[in-house]
Design a protein around this motif. Sequence first.
Motif, short mmCIF file in Angstrom:
data_model
loop_
_atom_site.label_atom_id
_atom_site.label_comp_id
_atom_site.label_asym_id
_atom_site.label_seq_id
_atom_site.Cartn_x
_atom_site.Cartn_y
_atom_site.Cartn_z
N THR A 1 44.48 67.49 74.76
CA THR A 1 45.82 66.94 74.18
C THR A 1 46.54 67.94 73.36
O THR A 1 46.09 68.69 72.93
CB THR A 1 45.49 65.83 73.16
OG1 THR A 1 44.80 64.79 73.87
CG2 THR A 1 46.84 65.14 72.83
N TRP B 1 47.57 64.03 65.53
CA TRP B 1 45.93 64.13 65.38
C TRP B 1 45.17 63.17 66.31
O TRP B 1 45.93 62.09 66.37
CB TRP B 1 45.48 63.94 63.97
CG TRP B 1 43.98 64.30 63.90
CD1 TRP B 1 42.99 63.18 63.42
CD2 TRP B 1 43.12 65.50 64.08
NE1 TRP B 1 41.78 63.84 63.43
CE2 TRP B 1 41.76 65.17 63.86
CE3 TRP B 1 43.60 66.73 64.41
CZ2 TRP B 1 40.81 66.08 63.75
CZ3 TRP B 1 42.63 67.63 64.65
CH2 TRP B 1 41.29 67.16 64.35
N THR C 1 41.63 61.07 67.00
CA THR C 1 40.44 60.90 66.43
C THR C 1 39.75 59.61 66.85
O THR C 1 40.43 58.79 67.86
CB THR C 1 40.39 60.74 64.99
OG1 THR C 1 39.10 60.91 64.40
CG2 THR C 1 40.97 59.37 64.47
N MET D 1 48.69 68.75 70.71
CA MET D 1 48.84 68.35 69.23
C MET D 1 50.13 68.61 68.66
O MET D 1 50.51 67.80 67.81
CB MET D 1 47.63 68.62 68.31
CG MET D 1 46.33 68.38 68.57
SD MET D 1 46.10 66.40 68.86
CE MET D 1 44.46 66.64 69.36
N ARG E 1 40.45 65.55 72.05
CA ARG E 1 41.54 66.67 71.52
C ARG E 1 41.52 68.04 72.51
O ARG E 1 42.50 68.69 72.42
CB ARG E 1 41.26 66.95 70.20
CG ARG E 1 41.34 65.99 69.25
CD ARG E 1 41.41 66.34 67.69
NE ARG E 1 39.88 66.98 67.40
CZ ARG E 1 38.95 65.90 66.84
NH1 ARG E 1 39.32 64.55 66.84
NH2 ARG E 1 37.80 66.49 66.64
#
Length: 238
Positions: free
Chosen positions: A102, A58, A60, A104, A99
């Motif tokens: 990316t 993740w 953030t 994940m 995100r």
Amino acid sequence: MRASGRRFDQLREVTLEPGVSAHAEGSCLVKFGRTHVLCTASLEQGVPPFLKGSGKGWVTAEYGMLPRATGERMRREAAAGKQSGRTLEIQRLIGRALRAVTDMTSFGERQIVLDCDVIQADGGTRTAAITGAFVALHKCFQLMTRDKLIRSIPLKDHVAAISCGIHNGNCVLDLDYEEDSSAGTDANFVMTGKGHIVEVQGTAEGEPFTEEAFSQLMGLARNGILTLVDLQKQAIAK
């Protein structure tokens, strides 16, 4: 010419300085003119509860402004006991932008937190934060590859952001605070290095704007982001 002396399609002076934090896994001090934002990337073991057992990581973000980032001292949000709606909106935007580029699934159940702290504000803090946070995130992944935590950097593309607006009837790129506070239309564009759109935020502060004007703003943003991506490439190569 604008009050700053810039052309309508000209960015402010932009610098991206990586490796400014001795402790963070990745960092970048980004400057868009007089807007300065310190971006750090922190690698943490574990993920939020909704991802536990998924094998996915993740990314953030958290965003904040120092008390004297502006002309008058602002009270720290921690002292007020809660974050403002603006702060929550911006940090969610930063997280979504990163995100979007990316993978994940490539770094296990780990979390990377991007802290974006505005040292000095003169318009465009969210766009500067996204642009600098990408460099900090890339540097974090570089460290993870060197430490053999991952095989390769799990970034699918670059991502950067820029503001555009209609000021005194003209479409302009990269608004400073003076322009932003009096613009008839204010917009923020988040785009990838390949020119794909991640997010667009646009508001008519005065008269509604036309589709033609929006296309002009989009063209300005696309060219500005190409320049920012080139600067990101130079920064991550250091």
